[in-house]
Structure formats: structure tokens, C-alpha cells
Design an enzyme around this catalytic site. Structure first.
Site, short mmCIF file in Angstrom:
data_model
loop_
_atom_site.label_atom_id
_atom_site.label_comp_id
_atom_site.label_asym_id
_atom_site.label_seq_id
_atom_site.Cartn_x
_atom_site.Cartn_y
_atom_site.Cartn_z
CG HIS A 176 8.89 5.92 1.73
ND1 HIS A 176 7.76 5.73 2.51
CD2 HIS A 176 9.27 7.21 1.92
CE1 HIS A 176 7.49 6.85 3.16
NE2 HIS A 176 8.39 7.76 2.81
CB VAL A 188 9.28 3.55 9.85
CG1 VAL A 188 8.38 3.90 8.68
CG2 VAL A 188 8.50 2.81 10.92
C1 GAR Z 1 3.16 3.39 -2.90
O1 GAR Z 1 3.16 4.69 -3.40
C2 GAR Z 1 4.31 3.18 -1.93
O2 GAR Z 1 5.41 3.99 -2.22
C3 GAR Z 1 3.68 3.56 -0.62
O3 GAR Z 1 2.39 3.04 -0.69
C4 GAR Z 1 1.93 3.13 -2.03
C5 GAR Z 1 1.24 1.83 -2.39
O4 GAR Z 1 0.62 1.94 -3.64
N1 GAR Z 1 4.44 3.01 0.48
C6 GAR Z 1 4.68 3.67 1.61
O5 GAR Z 1 4.26 4.77 1.84
C7 GAR Z 1 5.56 2.93 2.60
N2 GAR Z 1 5.97 3.76 3.67
P1 GAR Z 1 0.13 0.64 -4.40
O6 GAR Z 1 -0.73 -0.14 -3.43
O7 GAR Z 1 -0.70 1.19 -5.55
O8 GAR Z 1 1.34 -0.13 -4.86
#
Ligand code: GAR
Length: 211
Positions: free
Chosen positions: A128, A163
Site C-alpha cells: 500500500h 482494508v
Molecule cells: C501500487 O502503488 C500499490 O501500492 C497500490 O496500487 C499500486 C499498483 O501499482 N495499492 C493500493 O493502493 C492498495 N490499497 P502497480 O500495478 O504498478 O503495481
């Protein structure tokens, strides 16, 4: 590269298991974290194998990145399931089909239920883009900027029902710079995500850090 802090002392993974850990990745978006994990495995930094990438958005960028690494992909479009539990039951079936031992949420933007968590007790991790427990949920980077924090960052944690909650495995701190936008800050946070996620998986899967 931006400055970052990983809280010392960083434990070392325990000795390797004979077989690589079989990872199942859940991703909704571009898949840069999936790619970073695949690259760490290829470089010998993570004793694992990505058995399958499951995605829920048909046009997710993660599909092309998985193909580039020769990793199978399976679409479970959440819009085609009557409930969160029904989606998670389908995820469990696919993860079991591929012999997955560890479930790695890498930008999986769906709330998970006990159906999934109970199928992989203490074997699910999530990343996250905030220093949890601050700023869980969507638009975490915007939340941090709006709150005026001086230090942002990212967190890898074991997954619990609420969450973006559960015992923390690793965090990296990323200073907020003058003039930062959500995009510029998010880009520097992602650089750190790509470093700490493979390291955190190794620590959790080896048992060096337990929930
Ligand atoms: C990441 O920055 C991750 O931390 C976030 O989604 C992005 C996915 O990037 N996750 C959340 O916000 C979960 N609550 P990616 O598809 O390039 O790995």
C-alpha cells in the site's frame, strides 16, 4: 533515486526451502510491482516462482508485463460475479489449481473477504502506498499530500479483513519535496515499493518475519 529509510536492523531471510515458493499475484492495474517481483526472482534475489497472475480488469497493463516474463494470466472480472464472496471463491479455485502457496496482492483494488483470507491463513501479503496505519484505502498518496505530511512512504503487510490492515513486514519512508504533485510523489513511492516488496516476500515466506 530518492532518499528512503527502511527501519534497521533488517532481518535476513531464513535459509532457503528446497523448492521455490509458489506465488500467486493479484493485480488490477499496470503491474509494475508484479514486474519488480519477477525481476527479483530472475536476478536470484527472491527464491520464488510466480505461478499465476490473476487480474480483474480486462485491459489491465499487468497482462502484457506477465506475458513478457512468460507467466500465465487468468482473468476474473469482478463484474461477472454476484458477490465479493463469489469472486473470492473463484480466486481460491484458480490459486489452488496453480499450486499457489503465497498470495501477493500487487495493486489488487478489490476488498477481500474471509473466503480468500481463510484459504491462505497468514500467507497473504499486500502493498500500500502509505505509511500504514495512516491513509488506508483509495488515493492514499493524495490523502497524504492533503494532510500535509513531510514523510510519505509505502508498507508491505500481512492481510487481515479490514482494508489495508494487518501486521507490518516492511516500510520505506519517502520525503515529500517542495512542489510535489500526487504523480511525482507516487512515482518516487513506487521506486521504493519495487525494492521492499520482493524483500518483504522473502522475509515472510522464509518465516523470518511472522504475523
Ligand atoms: C501500487 O502503488 C500499490 O501500492 C497500490 O496500487 C499500486 C499498483 O501499482 N495499492 C493500493 O493502493 C492498495 N490499497 P502497480 O500495478 O504498478 O503495481
Amino acid at each position: 533515486m530518492s532518499a528512503a529509510l527502511i527501519s534497521p536492523p533488517l532481518p535476513q531471510p531464513l535459509p532457503r526451502s528446497p523448492q521455490p515458493w509458489r506465488l500467486g499475484i493479484l493485480a488490477s492495474g499496470s503491474g509494475t510491482n508484479m514486474a519488480a517481483i519477477a525481476t527479483a526472482i530472475a536476478a536470484g534475489h527472491l527464491h520464488g516462482e510466480i505461478a499465476v497472475v490473476i487480474y480483474n480488469n480486462p485491459d489491465a497493463g499487468v497482462v502484457a508485463k506477465a506475458a513478457a516474463h512468460g507467466i500465465p494470466t487468468v482473468l476474473h472480472n469482478h463484474r461477472h460475479y454476484p458477490s465479493r464472496e463469489a469472486l473470492d471463491a473463484a480466486l481460491v479455485a484458480t490459486l489452488r489449481h496453480y499450486g499457489v502457496e503465497w498470495v501477493v496482492m500487487a495493486g489488487w483494488m478489490r476488498r477481500v473477504t474471509a473466503v480468500l483470507i481463510d484459504a491462505f491463513p497468514q500467507r497473504m501479503v499486500n502493498i500500500h502506498p502509505s505509511l500504514l496505519p495512516s491513509f488506508p484505502g483509495v488515493r492514499a498518496v493524495e490523502q497524504a499530500l492533503q494532510a500535509g505530511v513531510a514523510i510519505a512512504g509505502c508498507t508491505v503487510h500481512f492481510v487481515e479483513l479490514a482494508v489495508d490492515s494487518g501486521p507490518i513486514i516492511l516500510q520505506a519512508a519517502v520525503p515529500v519535496l517542495p512542489g510535489d504533485t500526487a504523480a511525482s510523489l507516487q512515482a518516487r513511492i513506487q521506486q521504493q515499493e519495487h525494492i521492499i516488496y520482493p524483500a518483504a516476500i522473502a522475509l515472510a515466506a522464509s518465516g523470518a518475519i511472522a504475523p
